[in-house]
Design a protein around this motif. Sequence first.
Motif, PDB file in Angstrom:
ATOM      1  N   ASN A 290      14.356  41.693  21.948  1.00  0.00           N
ATOM      2  CA  ASN A 290      15.782  40.747  21.967  1.00  0.00           C
ATOM      3  C   ASN A 290      15.255  39.333  20.899  1.00  0.00           C
ATOM      4  OD1 ASN A 290      17.789  42.309  23.374  1.00  0.00           O
ATOM      5  ND2 ASN A 290      16.724  41.881  25.147  1.00  0.00           N
ATOM      6  N   LEU A 291      14.630  39.554  19.806  1.00  0.00           N
ATOM      7  CA  LEU A 291      14.217  38.543  19.231  1.00  0.00           C
ATOM      8  C   LEU A 291      14.920  38.539  17.983  1.00  0.00           C
ATOM      9  CD1 LEU A 291      10.216  38.856  19.696  1.00  0.00           C
ATOM     10  CD2 LEU A 291      11.851  37.034  20.815  1.00  0.00           C
ATOM     11  N   THR A 292      15.440  37.284  17.298  1.00  0.00           N
ATOM     12  CA  THR A 292      16.033  37.283  16.123  1.00  0.00           C
ATOM     13  C   THR A 292      15.047  37.290  14.932  1.00  0.00           C
ATOM     14  OG1 THR A 292      15.668  34.918  16.079  1.00  0.00           O
ATOM     15  CG2 THR A 292      17.821  35.732  17.101  1.00  0.00           C
ATOM     16  N   ARG A 293      15.423  37.892  13.896  1.00  0.00           N
ATOM     17  CA  ARG A 293      14.578  38.273  12.978  1.00  0.00           C
ATOM     18  C   ARG A 293      15.362  38.367  11.599  1.00  0.00           C
ATOM     19  NH1 ARG A 293      17.463  42.205  15.740  1.00  0.00           N
ATOM     20  NH2 ARG A 293      17.951  44.006  14.222  1.00  0.00           N
ATOM     21  N   LYS A 294      14.481  38.020  10.441  1.00  0.00           N
ATOM     22  CA  LYS A 294      14.885  38.158   8.990  1.00  0.00           C
ATOM     23  C   LYS A 294      14.067  38.902   8.057  1.00  0.00           C
ATOM     24  CE  LYS A 294      15.320  34.566   6.405  1.00  0.00           C
ATOM     25  NZ  LYS A 294      15.703  33.414   5.586  1.00  0.00           N
ATOM     26  N   LEU A 295      14.582  39.396   7.181  1.00  0.00           N
ATOM     27  CA  LEU A 295      13.847  40.007   6.198  1.00  0.00           C
ATOM     28  C   LEU A 295      13.379  38.813   5.342  1.00  0.00           C
ATOM     29  CD1 LEU A 295      15.699  43.352   5.363  1.00  0.00           C
ATOM     30  CD2 LEU A 295      13.555  42.920   6.894  1.00  0.00           C
ATOM     31  N   MET A 296      12.153  38.597   4.809  1.00  0.00           N
ATOM     32  CA  MET A 296      11.725  37.608   3.812  1.00  0.00           C
ATOM     33  C   MET A 296      10.549  38.204   3.065  1.00  0.00           C
ATOM     34  SD  MET A 296      10.107  35.193   6.920  1.00  0.00           S
ATOM     35  CE  MET A 296      10.278  33.718   5.840  1.00  0.00           C
ATOM     36  N   ILE A 297      10.312  37.170   1.917  1.00  0.00           N
ATOM     37  CA  ILE A 297       9.126  37.378   1.026  1.00  0.00           C
ATOM     38  C   ILE A 297       8.029  36.457   1.315  1.00  0.00           C
ATOM     39  CG2 ILE A 297       8.299  36.999  -1.542  1.00  0.00           C
ATOM     40  CD1 ILE A 297      11.499  37.733  -2.321  1.00  0.00           C
ATOM     41  N   SER A 298       6.838  36.916   1.268  1.00  0.00           N
ATOM     42  CA  SER A 298       5.805  36.123   1.329  1.00  0.00           C
ATOM     43  C   SER A 298       5.298  35.575   0.004  1.00  0.00           C
ATOM     44  CB  SER A 298       4.289  36.867   2.043  1.00  0.00           C
ATOM     45  OG  SER A 298       3.486  35.907   1.998  1.00  0.00           O
ATOM     46  N   ASP A 339       5.575  35.627  20.921  1.00  0.00           N
ATOM     47  CA  ASP A 339       6.466  36.596  20.263  1.00  0.00           C
ATOM     48  C   ASP A 339       6.198  37.555  19.248  1.00  0.00           C
ATOM     49  OD1 ASP A 339       8.692  35.676  22.014  1.00  0.00           O
ATOM     50  OD2 ASP A 339       9.304  34.126  20.504  1.00  0.00           O
ATOM     51  N   GLY A 340       5.290  36.829  18.418  1.00  0.00           N
ATOM     52  CA  GLY A 340       4.851  37.664  17.446  1.00  0.00           C
ATOM     53  C   GLY A 340       3.738  38.881  17.823  1.00  0.00           C
ATOM     54  N   VAL A 341       2.985  38.315  19.039  1.00  0.00           N
ATOM     55  CA  VAL A 341       2.104  39.413  19.451  1.00  0.00           C
ATOM     56  C   VAL A 341       2.848  40.567  20.141  1.00  0.00           C
ATOM     57  CG1 VAL A 341       0.308  39.715  21.287  1.00  0.00           C
ATOM     58  CG2 VAL A 341       0.159  37.785  19.811  1.00  0.00           C
ATOM     59  N   LYS A 342       4.007  40.257  20.774  1.00  0.00           N
ATOM     60  CA  LYS A 342       4.857  41.320  21.244  1.00  0.00           C
ATOM     61  C   LYS A 342       5.368  42.250  20.145  1.00  0.00           C
ATOM     62  CE  LYS A 342       6.187  38.550  25.354  1.00  0.00           C
ATOM     63  NZ  LYS A 342       7.309  37.746  25.932  1.00  0.00           N
ATOM     64  N   VAL A 343       5.715  41.531  19.103  1.00  0.00           N
ATOM     65  CA  VAL A 343       6.350  42.778  18.189  1.00  0.00           C
ATOM     66  C   VAL A 343       5.348  43.358  17.523  1.00  0.00           C
ATOM     67  CG1 VAL A 343       7.412  42.475  15.820  1.00  0.00           C
ATOM     68  CG2 VAL A 343       8.287  41.107  17.717  1.00  0.00           C
ATOM     69  N   LEU A 344       4.061  42.611  17.178  1.00  0.00           N
ATOM     70  CA  LEU A 344       3.149  43.351  16.547  1.00  0.00           C
ATOM     71  C   LEU A 344       2.555  44.470  17.689  1.00  0.00           C
ATOM     72  CD1 LEU A 344       0.414  43.615  14.703  1.00  0.00           C
ATOM     73  CD2 LEU A 344      -0.739  42.023  16.168  1.00  0.00           C
ATOM     74  N   ALA A 345       2.395  44.330  18.857  1.00  0.00           N
ATOM     75  CA  ALA A 345       2.051  45.484  19.859  1.00  0.00           C
ATOM     76  C   ALA A 345       3.151  46.811  19.923  1.00  0.00           C
ATOM     77  CB  ALA A 345       1.912  44.914  21.445  1.00  0.00           C
TER      78      ALA A 345
END
Length: 354
Positions: A290-298, A339-345
């Motif tokens: 349930n995390l908002t996300r967007k596609l993006m360029i680095s 949040d980032g760690v949860k998505v990574l895991a």
Amino acid sequence: MLRNGDDPDIPPVATGSHIDAIPYSGKYDGVVGVLGAIEAVNALRRSGFKPKRSLEVILFTSEEPTRFGISCLGSRLLAGSEPLADALKGSVDGQNVSFFYAARSAGYAHDQDNLSSVFLKKGSYSAFLELHIEQGPLLEEEGTSIGIVTAIAAPASIKVDFEGNGGHAGAVLMPYRNDAGLAAAELALAVEKHVLESGSIDTVGTVGILDLHPGAINSIPSKAHIEIDTRDIDEKRRNSVIEKIHHSAITIAKTRKVKLSEFRIVNQDPPALSDESIIKAMEDASEELNLTRKLMISRAYHDSLFMARVSPMGMIFIPCYKGYSHKPEEYASIENIADGVKVLALTMAKLSQK
């Protein structure tokens, strides 16, 4: 760090980043992706999750090009860069310390003639993931939790040297000067001009180093050294800018009657695209959490740029305060890091079962 899967003979899923930093920088660039990787693997272990593929954490050395002037040394070598391995045999830092002396002092490169021993074969990993702060303001400004990187911009680094005639700042009249410092300053402005004329917001150029010799206020510079960083998601457009910068350097040297003693492209890397299946796994993980996300360029480049030559690659961005990076004010909140760690895991869990 390695967590063995049920089938340790198939290529593992890897994740990681770097912990080195530039002078006067922050605490989160790279470090989030290392500590976050360790926590992601440990969280999966604590949950009782049993991966099919092994899970591996990589700590890359020398991602920042601060000492030997070459970025992503560790990941470039892992990706099998023969030219880099050869170039490092003669590389020294600003204090004339050789790369191999520094590496051995840090516990690396015991066999100085065999850097190729660290080269990885293509397909060594089934996937590589990197968690990183955005280093830009978009996620924070939009209130978005997760950035899913679709591509990493292509960097190129250039070193330029001008040689003129020195002299007394008061005694040599302006019409008779061959000022190497002014040649370098004019080239710095030309870099900005060519980048802005590219027609794309994705084209950037930076003059991060400008050294003058002898470096005295009352002495006309006889030598000038300038280092240029230019990047773009479009390799052809980036290379066109480099050609224009080179032409300007030649013209400036001729006009100012100084010698262009060096114009050297140190690295000229292609962009890297994230793997579609990894993008999908990161999107699915964000949605399930349930995390908002967007596609993006680095637009910054990372070890993932080179790991993409070894395996399918993906990156997860988290917001950072005002987009600050490479400065002491760099900051990411515990909540955003979590949040980032949860998505990574969760992404690693999904990929490790394939």
